[in-house]
Motif scaffolding. Structure first.
Motif, PDB file in Angstrom:
ATOM      1  N   VAL A 258     -22.004  90.096  41.998  1.00  0.00           N
ATOM      2  CA  VAL A 258     -21.501  90.196  40.630  1.00  0.00           C
ATOM      3  C   VAL A 258     -20.001  89.957  40.642  1.00  0.00           C
ATOM      4  O   VAL A 258     -19.294  90.428  41.535  1.00  0.00           O
ATOM      5  CB  VAL A 258     -21.808  91.585  40.025  1.00  0.00           C
ATOM      6  CG1 VAL A 258     -21.339  91.666  38.583  1.00  0.00           C
ATOM      7  CG2 VAL A 258     -23.300  91.880  40.121  1.00  0.00           C
ATOM      8  N   SER A 259     -19.512  89.210  39.636  1.00  0.00           N
ATOM      9  CA  SER A 259     -18.109  88.825  39.619  1.00  0.00           C
ATOM     10  C   SER A 259     -17.544  88.910  38.210  1.00  0.00           C
ATOM     11  O   SER A 259     -18.219  88.573  37.234  1.00  0.00           O
ATOM     12  CB  SER A 259     -17.964  87.392  40.154  1.00  0.00           C
ATOM     13  OG  SER A 259     -16.627  86.973  40.159  1.00  0.00           O
ATOM     14  N   TRP A 260     -16.303  89.397  38.098  1.00  0.00           N
ATOM     15  CA  TRP A 260     -15.595  89.464  36.825  1.00  0.00           C
ATOM     16  C   TRP A 260     -14.418  88.489  36.850  1.00  0.00           C
ATOM     17  O   TRP A 260     -13.655  88.447  37.816  1.00  0.00           O
ATOM     18  CB  TRP A 260     -15.043  90.867  36.578  1.00  0.00           C
ATOM     19  CG  TRP A 260     -16.043  91.913  36.194  1.00  0.00           C
ATOM     20  CD1 TRP A 260     -16.297  92.402  34.944  1.00  0.00           C
ATOM     21  CD2 TRP A 260     -16.920  92.639  37.079  1.00  0.00           C
ATOM     22  NE1 TRP A 260     -17.274  93.375  34.983  1.00  0.00           N
ATOM     23  CE2 TRP A 260     -17.678  93.533  36.283  1.00  0.00           C
ATOM     24  CE3 TRP A 260     -17.153  92.611  38.455  1.00  0.00           C
ATOM     25  CZ2 TRP A 260     -18.618  94.401  36.817  1.00  0.00           C
ATOM     26  CZ3 TRP A 260     -18.105  93.462  38.994  1.00  0.00           C
ATOM     27  CH2 TRP A 260     -18.821  94.340  38.179  1.00  0.00           C
ATOM     28  N   ASP A 261     -14.291  87.700  35.793  1.00  0.00           N
ATOM     29  CA  ASP A 261     -13.129  86.825  35.603  1.00  0.00           C
ATOM     30  C   ASP A 261     -12.246  87.463  34.536  1.00  0.00           C
ATOM     31  O   ASP A 261     -12.679  87.624  33.388  1.00  0.00           O
ATOM     32  CB  ASP A 261     -13.554  85.431  35.139  1.00  0.00           C
ATOM     33  CG  ASP A 261     -14.470  84.733  36.130  1.00  0.00           C
ATOM     34  OD1 ASP A 261     -14.516  85.159  37.304  1.00  0.00           O
ATOM     35  OD2 ASP A 261     -15.140  83.761  35.736  1.00  0.00           O
ATOM     36  N   CYS A 262     -11.039  87.826  34.898  1.00  0.00           N
ATOM     37  CA  CYS A 262     -10.181  88.572  33.976  1.00  0.00           C
ATOM     38  C   CYS A 262      -8.825  87.901  33.809  1.00  0.00           C
ATOM     39  O   CYS A 262      -8.162  87.573  34.802  1.00  0.00           O
ATOM     40  CB  CYS A 262      -9.960  89.998  34.483  1.00  0.00           C
ATOM     41  SG  CYS A 262     -11.474  90.940  34.750  1.00  0.00           S
ATOM     42  N   ASN A 263      -8.442  87.713  32.542  1.00  0.00           N
ATOM     43  CA  ASN A 263      -7.097  87.236  32.242  1.00  0.00           C
ATOM     44  C   ASN A 263      -6.763  85.951  32.992  1.00  0.00           C
ATOM     45  O   ASN A 263      -5.666  85.785  33.516  1.00  0.00           O
ATOM     46  CB  ASN A 263      -6.076  88.338  32.574  1.00  0.00           C
ATOM     47  CG  ASN A 263      -4.774  88.185  31.820  1.00  0.00           C
ATOM     48  OD1 ASN A 263      -4.718  87.561  30.765  1.00  0.00           O
ATOM     49  ND2 ASN A 263      -3.709  88.742  32.364  1.00  0.00           N
ATOM     50  N   GLY A 264      -7.743  85.038  33.052  1.00  0.00           N
ATOM     51  CA  GLY A 264      -7.528  83.759  33.718  1.00  0.00           C
ATOM     52  C   GLY A 264      -7.663  83.793  35.224  1.00  0.00           C
ATOM     53  O   GLY A 264      -7.421  82.781  35.891  1.00  0.00           O
ATOM     54  N   LYS A 265      -8.071  84.942  35.782  1.00  0.00           N
ATOM     55  CA  LYS A 265      -8.204  85.079  37.239  1.00  0.00           C
ATOM     56  C   LYS A 265      -9.689  85.163  37.593  1.00  0.00           C
ATOM     57  O   LYS A 265     -10.324  86.197  37.410  1.00  0.00           O
ATOM     58  CB  LYS A 265      -7.447  86.316  37.723  1.00  0.00           C
ATOM     59  CG  LYS A 265      -5.955  86.312  37.369  1.00  0.00           C
ATOM     60  CD  LYS A 265      -5.299  87.599  37.809  1.00  0.00           C
ATOM     61  CE  LYS A 265      -3.819  87.610  37.434  1.00  0.00           C
ATOM     62  NZ  LYS A 265      -3.620  87.641  35.972  1.00  0.00           N
ATOM     63  N   ASP A 266     -10.234  84.078  38.105  1.00  0.00           N
ATOM     64  CA  ASP A 266     -11.660  84.020  38.431  1.00  0.00           C
ATOM     65  C   ASP A 266     -11.997  84.922  39.615  1.00  0.00           C
ATOM     66  O   ASP A 266     -11.340  84.863  40.662  1.00  0.00           O
ATOM     67  CB  ASP A 266     -12.069  82.590  38.759  1.00  0.00           C
ATOM     68  CG  ASP A 266     -11.990  81.667  37.551  1.00  0.00           C
ATOM     69  OD1 ASP A 266     -11.830  82.183  36.428  1.00  0.00           O
ATOM     70  OD2 ASP A 266     -12.087  80.438  37.739  1.00  0.00           O
ATOM     71  N   GLY A 267     -13.023  85.750  39.443  1.00  0.00           N
ATOM     72  CA  GLY A 267     -13.514  86.563  40.549  1.00  0.00           C
ATOM     73  C   GLY A 267     -12.547  87.604  41.053  1.00  0.00           C
ATOM     74  O   GLY A 267     -12.629  87.997  42.224  1.00  0.00           O
ATOM     75  N   ILE A 268     -11.668  88.110  40.206  1.00  0.00           N
ATOM     76  CA  ILE A 268     -10.662  89.066  40.681  1.00  0.00           C
ATOM     77  C   ILE A 268     -11.286  90.415  41.009  1.00  0.00           C
ATOM     78  O   ILE A 268     -10.761  91.186  41.801  1.00  0.00           O
ATOM     79  CB  ILE A 268      -9.521  89.210  39.658  1.00  0.00           C
ATOM     80  CG1 ILE A 268      -8.331  89.916  40.319  1.00  0.00           C
ATOM     81  CG2 ILE A 268      -9.989  89.909  38.384  1.00  0.00           C
ATOM     82  CD1 ILE A 268      -7.045  89.824  39.534  1.00  0.00           C
ATOM     83  N   VAL A 269     -12.441  90.717  40.409  1.00  0.00           N
ATOM     84  CA  VAL A 269     -13.237  91.890  40.793  1.00  0.00           C
ATOM     85  C   VAL A 269     -14.622  91.388  41.178  1.00  0.00           C
ATOM     86  O   VAL A 269     -15.244  90.629  40.433  1.00  0.00           O
ATOM     87  CB  VAL A 269     -13.332  92.915  39.644  1.00  0.00           C
ATOM     88  CG1 VAL A 269     -14.219  94.092  40.051  1.00  0.00           C
ATOM     89  CG2 VAL A 269     -11.946  93.411  39.245  1.00  0.00           C
TER      90      VAL A 269
END
Length: 321
Positions: A258-269
């Motif tokens: 599972v991957s989160w893309d946040c604020n233009g940052k792909d896979g930061i979590v």
């Protein structure tokens, strides 16, 4: 070529690399030689740590540093063997540091020693000490841990002073406690920075020590999803973050990524949900977790090496200096 142009090229070559006072110094005589590790004391304290220096270490080349924190009742030596951060197959070029806790537990665990200087102070002081003695790239310092050590890695990231020195974080079978009221920790309030706080988490679905869904026992642990959603929110995904992808990467056993893309940052979590695995550090050849805890780790080994995934993740991130 004129001198001005040559100086400009030299300046460009150092962009993104932050040198420390240890650059240009020889490895201290009582420290491990390049290609080996040794147990040391942090001067002026009763705290210990284990240090690994890679075989290709160059006193004039800023080098990445990887911290690896042991689990509850563990030790620095056991964590070196378990995490394999000193193995050149996973870490050919970086320095590895294995801090030892005060009493077998790290901050956030209710049994941890919270007296000052506490574990956060120790981590901060230890990093500064290593930077004084070795040539460190301050833009490439990373933290990982197992169980209580994984939970402490999240505590580090939450601390505006200490966490701001680390570029990325990883936790294996992390035990995540509610730290809002814990002496010496407080609420999670990381320093603001453009790079965000990259966080990678591994967890077995059959983990009974730090259950995936948390527990409500005498020392309650938070659900893993709460911790992950918290880091997604802090990285700019909003108050109710939704993952960007949820994919199956293995079918036997079933492993979800599972991957989160946040604020233009792909896979930061990112998170790996491991079927048929418990409170174990995933390894394709097995390790002490699988030998000593067959009830938690019934397969005897796993389909991937968490250490390999951790270093691949860390490689993507560095601090702006």
């Amino acid at each position: 070529m004129n001198l001005t142009f040559l100086l400009s090229l030299a300046a460009l070559a150092t962009v993104g690399t932050a040198k420390t006072p240890g650059c240009g110094k020889n490895i201290p005589s009582r420290w491990p030689s390049a290609g080996s590790s040794a147990s040391l004391n942090l001067p002026g304290t009763d705290r210990q740590y284990r240090l690994y220096i890679p075989a290709n270490y160059d006193k004039n080349t800023p080098t990445a540093v990887y911290f690896s924190f042991h689990g509850a009742s563990g030790t620095m030596k056991k964590q070196e063997a378990l995490s394999q951060f000193s193995n050149s197959l996973f870490n050919p070029n970086g320095i590895a540091v294995y801090p030892d806790s005060k009493n077998g537990y790290w901050l956030s665990n209710p049994n941890a020693d919270t007296s000052r200087p506490n574990d956060l102070d120790f981590t901060n002081d230890l990093l500064s000490h290593i930077e004084e003695k070795l040539c460190i790239d301050q833009s490439r310092i990373y933290s990982a841990g197992k169980s209580n050590g994984g939970g402490f890695t999240s505590v580090i990231a939450c601390n505006a002073t200490v966490g701001s020195r680390f570029a990325a974080f990883a936790s294996v079978s992390g035990a995540y406690y509610d730290t809002d009221e814990v002496d010496g920790i407080g609420p999670c309030e990381p320093a603001e920075r453009a790079e965000g706080y990259p966080f990678l988490e591994f967890h077995g679905t059959t983990d009974t020590t730090a259950p995936m869904d948390g527990n409500t026992k005498s020392n309650p642990k938070l659900p893993v999803i709460d911790m992950l959603q918290g880091w997604a929110t802090r990285n700019g995904c909003g108050d109710q973050p939704q993952w960007a992808s949820n994919e199956t990467i293995y079918t036997n056993p079933l492993v979800k990524h599972v991957s989160w893309d946040c604020n233009g940052k792909d896979g930061i979590v990112q998170h790996y949900r491991e079927g048929e695995n418990g409170h174990c550090w995933p390894s394709t050849i097995g390790n002490s977790d699988y030998v000593k805890h067959p009830d938690q780790c019934p397969l005897g080994k796993y389909v991937y090496n968490a250490t390999e995934y951790i270093f691949d993740f860390f490689e993507k991130y560095q601090l702006d200096q």
